[in-house]
Motif scaffolding. Structure first.
Motif, PDB file in Angstrom:
ATOM      1  N   ARG A  24       0.839  -1.213   0.000  1.00 20.55           N
ATOM      2  CA  ARG A  24       0.000   0.000   0.000  1.00 20.55           C
ATOM      3  C   ARG A  24       0.872   1.261   0.000  1.00 20.55           C
ATOM      4  O   ARG A  24       0.587   2.231  -0.704  1.00 20.55           O
ATOM      5  N   GLY A  25       1.945   1.252   0.794  1.00 17.96           N
ATOM      6  CA  GLY A  25       2.849   2.406   0.851  1.00 17.96           C
ATOM      7  C   GLY A  25       3.496   2.692  -0.489  1.00 17.96           C
ATOM      8  O   GLY A  25       3.578   3.854  -0.919  1.00 17.96           O
ATOM      9  N   LEU A  26       3.948   1.647  -1.166  1.00 18.49           N
ATOM     10  CA  LEU A  26       4.547   1.820  -2.495  1.00 18.49           C
ATOM     11  C   LEU A  26       3.527   2.370  -3.485  1.00 18.49           C
ATOM     12  O   LEU A  26       3.820   3.284  -4.259  1.00 18.49           O
ATOM     13  N   ALA A  27       2.321   1.822  -3.461  1.00 23.42           N
ATOM     14  CA  ALA A  27       1.274   2.265  -4.381  1.00 23.42           C
ATOM     15  C   ALA A  27       0.896   3.725  -4.132  1.00 23.42           C
ATOM     16  O   ALA A  27       0.768   4.515  -5.075  1.00 23.42           O
ATOM     17  N   ASP A  28       0.714   4.091  -2.862  1.00 22.74           N
ATOM     18  CA  ASP A  28       0.334   5.469  -2.531  1.00 22.74           C
ATOM     19  C   ASP A  28       1.416   6.466  -2.943  1.00 22.74           C
ATOM     20  O   ASP A  28       1.122   7.524  -3.496  1.00 22.74           O
ATOM     21  N   CYS A  29       2.678   6.125  -2.655  1.00 21.99           N
ATOM     22  CA  CYS A  29       3.777   7.029  -3.009  1.00 21.99           C
ATOM     23  C   CYS A  29       3.950   7.137  -4.522  1.00 21.99           C
ATOM     24  O   CYS A  29       4.224   8.219  -5.047  1.00 21.99           O
ATOM     25  N   ALA A  30       3.778   6.030  -5.216  1.00 26.13           N
ATOM     26  CA  ALA A  30       3.880   6.056  -6.676  1.00 26.13           C
ATOM     27  C   ALA A  30       2.764   6.899  -7.277  1.00 26.13           C
ATOM     28  O   ALA A  30       2.997   7.704  -8.193  1.00 26.13           O
ATOM     29  N   LEU A  31       1.560   6.752  -6.765  1.00 25.57           N
ATOM     30  CA  LEU A  31       0.434   7.546  -7.256  1.00 25.57           C
ATOM     31  C   LEU A  31       0.669   9.034  -6.998  1.00 25.57           C
ATOM     32  O   LEU A  31       0.431   9.875  -7.866  1.00 25.57           O
ATOM     33  N   GLY A  32       1.162   9.341  -5.808  1.00 30.39           N
ATOM     34  CA  GLY A  32       1.470  10.733  -5.492  1.00 30.39           C
ATOM     35  C   GLY A  32       2.545  11.296  -6.403  1.00 30.39           C
ATOM     36  O   GLY A  32       2.480  12.459  -6.819  1.00 30.39           O
ATOM     37  N   ALA A  33       3.532  10.469  -6.734  1.00 29.36           N
ATOM     38  CA  ALA A  33       4.622  10.922  -7.603  1.00 29.36           C
ATOM     39  C   ALA A  33       4.131  11.228  -9.013  1.00 29.36           C
ATOM     40  O   ALA A  33       4.507  12.246  -9.598  1.00 29.36           O
ATOM     41  N   VAL A  34       3.267  10.374  -9.561  1.00 23.58           N
ATOM     42  CA  VAL A  34       2.809  10.611 -10.936  1.00 23.58           C
ATOM     43  C   VAL A  34       1.764  11.714 -11.017  1.00 23.58           C
ATOM     44  O   VAL A  34       1.623  12.345 -12.066  1.00 23.58           O
ATOM     45  N   THR A  35       1.036  11.973  -9.945  1.00 23.98           N
ATOM     46  CA  THR A  35       0.031  13.036  -9.993  1.00 23.98           C
ATOM     47  C   THR A  35       0.608  14.409  -9.670  1.00 23.98           C
ATOM     48  O   THR A  35       0.024  15.426 -10.058  1.00 23.98           O
ATOM     49  N   THR A  36       1.764  14.457  -8.975  1.00 25.78           N
ATOM     50  CA  THR A  36       2.349  15.752  -8.604  1.00 25.78           C
ATOM     51  C   THR A  36       3.666  16.045  -9.306  1.00 25.78           C
ATOM     52  O   THR A  36       4.107  17.189  -9.322  1.00 25.78           O
ATOM     53  N   ALA A  66       6.524   8.771   2.748  1.00 25.29           N
ATOM     54  CA  ALA A  66       6.323  10.188   2.468  1.00 25.29           C
ATOM     55  C   ALA A  66       5.683  10.280   1.091  1.00 25.29           C
ATOM     56  O   ALA A  66       6.341  10.091   0.067  1.00 25.29           O
ATOM     57  N   LYS A  67       4.381  10.529   1.068  1.00 30.41           N
ATOM     58  CA  LYS A  67       3.619  10.618  -0.185  1.00 30.41           C
ATOM     59  C   LYS A  67       3.540  12.091  -0.603  1.00 30.41           C
ATOM     60  O   LYS A  67       3.064  12.929   0.166  1.00 30.41           O
ATOM     61  N   PRO A  68       3.995  12.408  -1.802  1.00 26.87           N
ATOM     62  CA  PRO A  68       3.909  13.796  -2.248  1.00 26.87           C
ATOM     63  C   PRO A  68       2.466  14.205  -2.537  1.00 26.87           C
ATOM     64  O   PRO A  68       1.666  13.405  -3.027  1.00 26.87           O
ATOM     65  N   THR A  69       2.151  15.444  -2.207  1.00 24.57           N
ATOM     66  CA  THR A  69       0.841  16.022  -2.494  1.00 24.57           C
ATOM     67  C   THR A  69       1.065  17.346  -3.235  1.00 24.57           C
ATOM     68  O   THR A  69       2.185  17.862  -3.248  1.00 24.57           O
ATOM     69  N   PRO A  70       0.043  17.914  -3.830  1.00 19.96           N
ATOM     70  CA  PRO A  70       0.234  19.178  -4.545  1.00 19.96           C
ATOM     71  C   PRO A  70       0.809  20.300  -3.676  1.00 19.96           C
ATOM     72  O   PRO A  70       1.549  21.146  -4.162  1.00 19.96           O
ATOM     73  N   ASN A  71       0.497  20.290  -2.372  1.00 24.83           N
ATOM     74  CA  ASN A  71       0.937  21.371  -1.494  1.00 24.83           C
ATOM     75  C   ASN A  71       1.975  20.932  -0.460  1.00 24.83           C
ATOM     76  O   ASN A  71       2.186  21.622   0.529  1.00 24.83           O
ATOM     77  N   GLY A  72       2.605  19.796  -0.642  1.00 25.64           N
ATOM     78  CA  GLY A  72       3.596  19.320   0.331  1.00 25.64           C
ATOM     79  C   GLY A  72       3.713  17.812   0.280  1.00 25.64           C
ATOM     80  O   GLY A  72       3.888  17.223  -0.782  1.00 25.64           O
ATOM     81  N   ARG A  73       3.559  17.189   1.441  1.00 22.58           N
ATOM     82  CA  ARG A  73       3.602  15.725   1.500  1.00 22.58           C
ATOM     83  C   ARG A  73       2.878  15.236   2.750  1.00 22.58           C
ATOM     84  O   ARG A  73       2.735  15.957   3.732  1.00 22.58           O
ATOM     85  N   VAL A  74       2.438  14.000   2.687  1.00 24.48           N
ATOM     86  CA  VAL A  74       1.811  13.328   3.822  1.00 24.48           C
ATOM     87  C   VAL A  74       2.772  12.241   4.265  1.00 24.48           C
ATOM     88  O   VAL A  74       3.216  11.430   3.446  1.00 24.48           O
ATOM     89  N   THR A  75       3.113  12.207   5.554  1.00 22.97           N
ATOM     90  CA  THR A  75       4.018  11.176   6.056  1.00 22.97           C
ATOM     91  C   THR A  75       3.269  10.265   7.015  1.00 22.97           C
ATOM     92  O   THR A  75       2.327  10.678   7.694  1.00 22.97           O
ATOM     93  N   GLU A  76       3.725   9.024   7.048  1.00 21.91           N
ATOM     94  CA  GLU A  76       3.143   8.039   7.954  1.00 21.91           C
ATOM     95  C   GLU A  76       4.242   7.092   8.392  1.00 21.91           C
ATOM     96  O   GLU A  76       5.094   6.701   7.595  1.00 21.91           O
TER      97      GLU A  76
END
Length: 112
Positions: A24-36, A66-76
């Motif tokens: 799940r972590g890999l998928a979320d971070c990859a999705l964040g990378a391609v969308t941002t 650390a998932k990238p977002t348009p305005n920063g990142r979300v960490t867990e």
């Protein structure tokens, strides 16, 4: 350690939940990378400590994302532990290489 053994071990950690967290972590971070267009990061950490004087160890497994977002990142961060047997050649498994009799004399009674 062989690739199949590593995959089996990851599937046994935290009763299979750890492998789901990594996936799940890999998928979320990859999705964040391609969308941002920004990089994501997943870090796995393993701390290993012997249990008493046995051939078992506590494996503390942690994942930090650390998932990238348009305005920063979300960490867990998430950390759990699993007791694991150390077998021949350092093979790690939640089950021992050899199963000792549960009760003394039980094998003799079963045979006789």
């Amino acid at each position: 350690m062989k690739q199949a053994e590593l995959y089996d071990l990851f599937g046994e950690l935290d009763a299979g939940v750890f492998l789901q967290k990594v996936s799940r972590g890999l998928a979320d971070c990859a999705l964040g990378a391609v969308t941002t267009g920004k990089p994501g990061k997943v870090v796995l950490t393993f701390d290993i400590k012997q249990i008493g004087s046995s051939n078992q160890v506590h494996v503390k497994h942690a994942i930090k994302m650390a998932k990238p977002t348009p305005n920063g990142r979300v960490t867990e961060e998430n950390s759990t532990e699993t007791p694991v047997y150390v077998g021949t050649g350092g093979k790690l498994s939640v089950f021992p290489d050899k199963q000792e009799p549960m009760f003394k004399g039980s094998q003799q009674q079963a045979e006789g």
